[in-house]
Design a protein around this motif. Structure first.
Motif, PDB file in Angstrom:
ATOM      1  N   SER A 158      58.977  21.213  36.926  1.00 37.99           N
ATOM      2  CA  SER A 158      60.001  20.403  36.282  1.00 37.99           C
ATOM      3  C   SER A 158      59.823  18.899  36.468  1.00 37.99           C
ATOM      4  O   SER A 158      60.731  18.191  36.895  1.00 37.99           O
ATOM      5  N   SER A 196      59.725  17.030  34.052  1.00 37.72           N
ATOM      6  CA  SER A 196      60.597  16.409  33.043  1.00 37.72           C
ATOM      7  C   SER A 196      61.986  16.132  33.619  1.00 37.72           C
ATOM      8  O   SER A 196      62.549  15.065  33.373  1.00 37.72           O
ATOM      9  N   GLU A 204      67.196  16.076  27.760  1.00 38.81           N
ATOM     10  CA  GLU A 204      66.120  17.039  27.488  1.00 38.81           C
ATOM     11  C   GLU A 204      66.422  17.830  26.208  1.00 38.81           C
ATOM     12  O   GLU A 204      65.525  18.112  25.415  1.00 38.81           O
TER      13      GLU A 204
HETATM   14 MG    MG Z   1      60.323  20.569  32.057  1.00 34.27          MG
END
Ligand code: MG
Ligand code: ADP
Length: 386
Positions: A128, A130, A162
């Motif tokens: 993760s 992001s 996101e």
């Molecule tokens: Mg991600």
């Protein structure tokens, strides 16, 4: 390792803008011990932040534009904060645009800033990066301009950013990046965002991730199919057992009693979900009791459920877990994340780490012609100022 990252990021900011950063933010990646594919199925998950981070250096710019430099990509972009925020073809900038948009849309006002950032979270391996990017950006802007944002708000805005980028993720990644605590796992209720910390003392075992280095393209389509299958399954359970409001209320016995009522693969999906929800509870108890062997057993059970019932594994991940199951120095292993590639999470007996790595590297290379990567992870604090 993080010290060098912080030094380099700070030096890059100074070289680029001729002053020292005003705020330095560290934002971690995350693992999930157990509770897979149940963030969207009314379950609990058991994530933790790790000692792999993105480091951000921030300073005010005294203008209406902001400049952000991604050191690792050797790319930069500028954004005019007075204009409507739009998606760009340069993907990484969208996470930042998304964060700015979410803050603005939710009534937060701030001025231009300069930011440089660099990371040691592997990208796209399921740790993760992001979420670390979104939450670190929000945290930096909040700190620079004194925005009134609680941890929970940061996670929720990160998730919305996101979604805006185009990934319909649950809340687990952002929540754990923000709320992580050293040596604690977070038992998170993805419905209510209630959470509880448990000690993450793995006793005689080290946490090691094996990165399969594959990412099969099935991921998105199968993810959407699973969501539909689970919705269908839940509505069938509800129609026979009106007291069941969500998967959390359903028992394995109820699911088994309806076996011939589900169509196609729906029974297997639902059976996995109900058992996985229970496994998270059992895993918390095992951790609390210091019973890491039991925790490891649960990880294996999760993997075989994900592979055979939920069908989100692949031959590379199955081989890694099957081999771990036969290895006396590994007490638990499973695919971690959405599946079809990414990492397995492993509990390896201390003192045997190097021998395990050598063995798996060779076997994986011989079988698939692909290099296996390893990440030793320590459970660490969530997004924070340096
Ligand atoms: Mg991600
Ligand atoms: P992950 O599982 O790591 O979250 P994602 O595909 O969800 O994988 O997000 C990865 C994306 O996040 C990258 O494609 C990039 O756009 C952005 N990103 C992550 N780390 C960095 C970085 N160090 N520099 C620039 N962009 C990054």
């Amino acid at each position: 390792m993080n010290d060098i990252l912080i030094q380099n990021t700070t030096a890059f900011f100074e070289k680029s803008f001729g002053t020292s950063p005003e705020k330095t933010v560290l934002s971690p990646g995350r693992i999930n011990i157990i509770g897979e594919h149940i963030d969207y199925n009314d379950g609990y998950v058991l994530p933790a932040a790790i000692d792999k981070i993105i480091c951000f250096a921030f300073g005010k710019k005294n203008s209406k534009t902001s400049k952000v430099i991604a050191i690792d990509l050797n790319e930069e972009f500028e954004i005019d904060l007075t204009q409507e925020v739009k998606l760009s073809d340069v993907v990484w900038t969208n996470y930042i645009r998304g964060v700015i948009k979410q803050l603005q849309d939710n009534g937060f006002s701030f001025e231009g800033f300069n930011c440089v950032f660099s990371s040691n979270i592997p990208v796209g391996s399921g740790l993760s990066s992001s979420a670390a990017l979104e939450c670190g950006m929000i945290f930096g802007i909040k700190s620079l301009f004194d925005l009134k944002l609680e941890k929970k708000d940061i996670a929720l805005l990160g998730q919305k950013a996101e979604h805006w980028v185009g990934i319909n993720c649950g809340i687990m990644d952002q929540f754990s990046s923000v709320h992580g605590l050293e040596n604690k796992v977070i038992q998170l209720d993805c419905n209510t965002l209630d959470f509880e910390y448990h000690n993450a003392d793995f006793k005689d075992y080290s946490l090691i991730l094996f990165d399969s280095n594959v990412k099969h393209s099935l991921f998105t389509s199968e993810y959407n199919t699973r969501r539909i299958e689970c919705e269908e399954g839940l509505s069938i359970i509800k129609s026979h057992f009106p007291e069941v409001k969500s998967f959390r209320d359903a028992t394995e016995e109820q699911v088994l009693s309806l076996k011939d009522k589900f169509s196609g693969k729906v029974f297997s999906r639902v059976h996995f979900v109900v058992k996985e929800i229970n496994r998270v509870i059992k895993a918390c108890k095992a951790l609390d009791a210091g019973n890491i062997e039991l925790l490891g057993e649960l990880l294996f059970e999760t993997h075989y459920g994900l592979s055979q019932e939920y069908e989100v594994s692949c031959e590379e991940l199955d081989m890694l877990v099957d081999t771990a199951k036969e290895d006396e120095t590994i007490v638990g292993s499973r695919l971690m994340g959405g599946g079809f590639g990414g990492c397995t999470i492993n509990l390896v007996k201390k003192g045997h780490e190097n021998e395990v790595k050598r063995k798996f590297s060779k076997l994986y290379l011989d079988t698939f012609g692909i290099e296996l990567k390893f990440y030793d992870v320590k459970i660490s604090n969530g997004t924070t100022l340096l």
